[in-house]
Motif scaffolding. Structure first.
Motif, PDB file in Angstrom:
ATOM      1  N   LYS A  72       0.841  -1.209   0.000  1.00 57.24           N
ATOM      2  CA  LYS A  72       0.000   0.000   0.000  1.00 57.24           C
ATOM      3  C   LYS A  72       0.876   1.260   0.000  1.00 57.24           C
ATOM      4  O   LYS A  72       0.595   2.226  -0.700  1.00 57.24           O
ATOM      5  N   ARG A  73       1.931   1.214   0.789  1.00 52.58           N
ATOM      6  CA  ARG A  73       2.807   2.393   0.863  1.00 52.58           C
ATOM      7  C   ARG A  73       3.530   2.609  -0.477  1.00 52.58           C
ATOM      8  O   ARG A  73       3.711   3.738  -0.917  1.00 52.58           O
ATOM      9  N   GLN A  74       3.895   1.505  -1.121  1.00 51.75           N
ATOM     10  CA  GLN A  74       4.542   1.608  -2.450  1.00 51.75           C
ATOM     11  C   GLN A  74       3.614   2.260  -3.458  1.00 51.75           C
ATOM     12  O   GLN A  74       4.029   3.099  -4.251  1.00 51.75           O
ATOM     13  N   ALA A  75       2.350   1.846  -3.458  1.00 49.15           N
ATOM     14  CA  ALA A  75       1.370   2.438  -4.398  1.00 49.15           C
ATOM     15  C   ALA A  75       1.216   3.922  -4.099  1.00 49.15           C
ATOM     16  O   ALA A  75       1.164   4.756  -5.017  1.00 49.15           O
ATOM     17  N   ALA A  76       1.173   4.267  -2.811  1.00 49.42           N
ATOM     18  CA  ALA A  76       1.037   5.675  -2.419  1.00 49.42           C
ATOM     19  C   ALA A  76       2.255   6.473  -2.900  1.00 49.42           C
ATOM     20  O   ALA A  76       2.120   7.584  -3.426  1.00 49.42           O
ATOM     21  N   ALA A  77       3.437   5.884  -2.750  1.00 49.84           N
ATOM     22  CA  ALA A  77       4.668   6.587  -3.158  1.00 49.84           C
ATOM     23  C   ALA A  77       4.682   6.816  -4.664  1.00 49.84           C
ATOM     24  O   ALA A  77       5.096   7.867  -5.149  1.00 49.84           O
ATOM     25  N   ARG A  78       4.189   5.840  -5.424  1.00 50.80           N
ATOM     26  CA  ARG A  78       4.168   5.995  -6.894  1.00 50.80           C
ATOM     27  C   ARG A  78       3.195   7.117  -7.291  1.00 50.80           C
ATOM     28  O   ARG A  78       3.499   7.929  -8.179  1.00 50.80           O
ATOM     29  N   ALA A  79       2.048   7.188  -6.625  1.00 45.80           N
ATOM     30  CA  ALA A  79       1.073   8.242  -6.937  1.00 45.80           C
ATOM     31  C   ALA A  79       1.615   9.621  -6.571  1.00 45.80           C
ATOM     32  O   ALA A  79       1.332  10.609  -7.245  1.00 45.80           O
ATOM     33  N   LEU A  80       2.421   9.663  -5.542  1.00 46.63           N
ATOM     34  CA  LEU A  80       3.003  10.943  -5.099  1.00 46.63           C
ATOM     35  C   LEU A  80       3.860  11.575  -6.203  1.00 46.63           C
ATOM     36  O   LEU A  80       3.994  12.799  -6.264  1.00 46.63           O
ATOM     37  N   GLU A  81       4.406  10.723  -7.076  1.00 44.88           N
ATOM     38  CA  GLU A  81       5.224  11.243  -8.189  1.00 44.88           C
ATOM     39  C   GLU A  81       4.402  12.139  -9.122  1.00 44.88           C
ATOM     40  O   GLU A  81       4.957  12.918  -9.877  1.00 44.88           O
TER      41      GLU A  81
END
Ligand SMILES: O=C(CO)[C@H](O)[C@H](O)COP(=O)(O)O
Length: 239
Positions: free
Chosen positions: A7-16
């Motif tokens: 979940k945190r990885q998906a959030a980090a990708r969206a932050l880009e």
């Protein structure tokens, strides 16, 4: 990697996708919470954004993380909303509302130019409906509303048990808007846009958890890495 790390990885990708000056819709749930925390780190490093939270829980998280907040009365649109989902299909139709914030989440998503859904890839399904569909209702006249919902289900070729959602303390769960939620175990929803339309027409239904034509893309994190799925049709197109 465990589910929370995905979940945190998906959030980090969206932050880009977040740029300086953006007006952001901030979703609700454990995945959206990761996004707010990561956004807070970028804000501390100098990023200038402003957010509209989709729940009181997200408001508290954003304040704790130092993310500036506003309302949809103070600004006229949002550039981007980032939110989680309970189920996502290949058309990027969603079931949302597992955390009970579906009404504000839908208002915010609809006011946003783009919506990115972030999730671990267990949320990706061939057909919506295994996750109980949340329907937010006015407590007054609940019996009549339930019968109308059952009729709408029958007309749309679905059926299943309905239950008023309870909080952990055993009392009825009350949404941020003061409403109740009926969760419907439908198993398989063959025509999500048709069911969404039928539920929206019922007077006692405030909102339902079918998000049709709102998501622009989905970021799914799994054991094999991250997949980004773009919506093929323009926002709001339900055909
Ligand atoms: O719709 C929601 C809250 O109303 C959430 O986005 C959805 O329940 C997913 O939550 P999580 O990220 O905790 O799996």
């Amino acid at each position: 990697m465990n589910m929370d790390q995905l979940k945190r990885q998906a959030a980090a990708r969206a932050l880009e996708e977040v740029r300086d000056g953006m007006q952001l819709g901030l979703g609700t749930g454990s995945t959206a919470k990761h996004f707010v925390e990561l956004l807070g780190e970028r804000v501390a490093a100098g990023l200038e954004v402003i957010g509209v939270p989709t729940s009181e829980a997200t408001r508290a998280d954003a304040e704790r993380c130092g993310v500036k907040l506003t309302t949809l009365d103070e600004i006229d649109h949002l550039d981007l909303t980032i939110d989680g989902a309970d189920e996502i299909d290949a058309e990027l139709n969603l079931i949302k509302g597992g955390g009970g914030a579906l009404l504000r989440e839908k208002i915010v998503a609809a006011a946003s130019d783009r919506m990115i859904v972030i999730a671990d890839d267990s949320k990706w399904v061939p057909t919506l409906g295994k996750f109980p569909l949340p329907v937010e209702v006015i407590p007054f006249g609940l019996g009549a509303t339930r019968r109308a919902i059952e009729k709408a289900f029958a007309e749309c070729g679905v059926s299943g048990q309905m239950a008023v959602r309870k909080a952990k303390d055993g009392h009825v769960f009350v949404t941020d808007g003061g409403h109740w939620i009926v969760d419907a175990q439908l198993g398989r929803i063959a025509d999500p846009p048709g069911l969404a339309k039928a539920l929206s027409a019922i007077p006692g239904v405030v909102e339902h958890g079918l998000f049709i034509g709102l998501a622009s893309s989905a970021v799914l994190a799994g054991g094999d890495g991250i997949r980004v799925i773009e919506r093929r049709k323009p926002k709001g197109d339900q055909e």
